[in-house]
Design an enzyme around this catalytic site. Structure first.
Site, PDB file in Angstrom:
ATOM      1  N   ARG A   1       6.453   1.715 -12.260  1.00  0.00           N
ATOM      2  CA  ARG A   1       6.892   2.985 -11.691  1.00  0.00           C
ATOM      3  C   ARG A   1       8.417   3.026 -11.654  1.00  0.00           C
ATOM      4  NH1 ARG A   1       5.463   4.919  -5.529  1.00  0.00           N
ATOM      5  NH2 ARG A   1       6.144   7.082  -5.708  1.00  0.00           N
TER       6      ARG A   1
ATOM      7  N   GLU B   1       6.635  -2.087  -2.201  1.00  0.00           N
ATOM      8  CA  GLU B   1       8.022  -1.707  -2.509  1.00  0.00           C
ATOM      9  C   GLU B   1       8.448  -0.440  -1.774  1.00  0.00           C
ATOM     10  OE1 GLU B   1      10.985  -0.926  -6.339  1.00  0.00           O
ATOM     11  OE2 GLU B   1       9.100  -2.000  -6.612  1.00  0.00           O
ATOM     12  N   ARG B   2       7.521   0.489  -1.557  1.00  0.00           N
ATOM     13  CA  ARG B   2       7.871   1.703  -0.811  1.00  0.00           C
ATOM     14  C   ARG B   2       8.287   1.347   0.612  1.00  0.00           C
ATOM     15  NH1 ARG B   2       4.360   4.797   0.681  1.00  0.00           N
ATOM     16  NH2 ARG B   2       5.534   6.730   0.864  1.00  0.00           N
ATOM     17  N   ARG B   3       7.558   0.415   1.241  1.00  0.00           N
ATOM     18  CA  ARG B   3       7.913  -0.012   2.600  1.00  0.00           C
ATOM     19  C   ARG B   3       9.269  -0.703   2.609  1.00  0.00           C
ATOM     20  NH1 ARG B   3       2.567  -3.251   3.387  1.00  0.00           N
ATOM     21  NH2 ARG B   3       2.252  -2.523   1.241  1.00  0.00           N
TER      22      ARG B   3
END
Length: 282
Positions: A40, A79-81
């Protein structure tokens, strides 16, 4: 959860879940780095900000999964966190350390994103190719690893043959996966670009684009049959000039030395009106 994931990830599920028996440690954000195999490429800033606001108020509820590397830790899941914690101004983040091979890390990142539909078609295609090249996998091997059919994988890999401009349209969502699949069988780059531009400008559906490609293929076969009949280089040059001018397929059919007809192809009522307007203004 395991029923929603590809078969290739089933054996990794226990390592991705966090239980009360796991040792959760606080890792400084500066010691973490994103997964280098993350397919992503774009993260929604608005969603990250919303998560950051939640973390600022409640903290990180679910620990991220990491692996130890030479200098610090590498993020496997979460990774978003991690990004949201940076935005929230946090110094550390709760994490569980696991042991994974590079291939497992690539598969986890790819399948997690596929299940969440976070990847666009070009990111999926690029990730499939990377897995195959990095670990010398065949399409059959990859199919078994990620739980997708071989035809599914083959369809995505074919997108990589498209011109860079068209791949960018697909990445941005300007053209859909269906549009891209309709274009991928065309051999000439200029024709691909012409049809891609027409599809965008005229707002063609996938069906309309497929019909345009089919009509183009029919005309190509007719042209092949007529090659021996038309040897005048002047007419060939005129066809190419008109095709560039009108941005559609043009055919000159000469019935005798000084007589013939010019055909302009259109693939929708809107395109017909465009051509008529151009002719009226000439």
């Amino acid at each position: 959860m395991s029923k929603r994931l590809g078969k290739g990830l089933d054996a990794l599920i226990p390592s991705l879940s966090v239980s009360e028996d796991d040792k959760v440690i606080e890792i400084p954000l500066k010691e973490l780095r994103p997964n280098p195999f993350q397919p992503r490429k774009a993260f929604d800033d608005e969603n990250i900000q919303e998560l950051a606001d939640s973390i600022a108020q409640h903290g990180v509820i679910q620990p991220i999964i990491v692996r130890k590397v030479l200098k610090g830790y590498e993020i496997i899941a979460g990774e978003r966190r991690f990004r949201a914690s940076q935005v929230a101004g946090k110094k550390t983040i709760p994490a569980v350390v696991r042991t994974f091979s590079d291939q497992q890390v690539m598969e986890i990142a790819l399948i997690e994103n596929l299940q969440r539909e976070n990847l666009n078609a070009m990111e999926v295609a690029t990730a499939y190719q990377a897995l195959m090249e990095e670990f010398k996998l065949t399409q059959e091997d990859l199919s078994a690893r990620v739980g997708k059919s071989r035809s599914h994988i083959a369809n995505f890999l074919r997108l990589l043959s498209l011109p860079e401009e068209v791949k960018e349209y697909v990445s941005r969502g300007t053209l859909s996966m269906g549009h891209a699949r309709a274009l991928v069988g065309i051999k000439k780059e200029d024709l691909i670009l012409m049809l891609a531009h027409r599809a965008i400008e005229e707002g063609w559906s996938v069906r309309q684009l497929e019909e345009a490609v089919q009509n183009l293929e029919t005309k190509r076969k007719d042209n092949d049959k007529d090659k021996d009949k038309k040897t005048d280089p002047y007419l060939v040059d005129v066809e190419q000039t008109l095709q560039s001018r009108f941005q559609t397929t043009v055919k000159i059919r000469n019935s005798s030395k000084d007589k013939g007809k010019i055909e302009l192809n259109y693939y929708s009522r809107q395109e017909l009106e465009r051509l008529l307007e151009m002719l009226n203004n000439m």
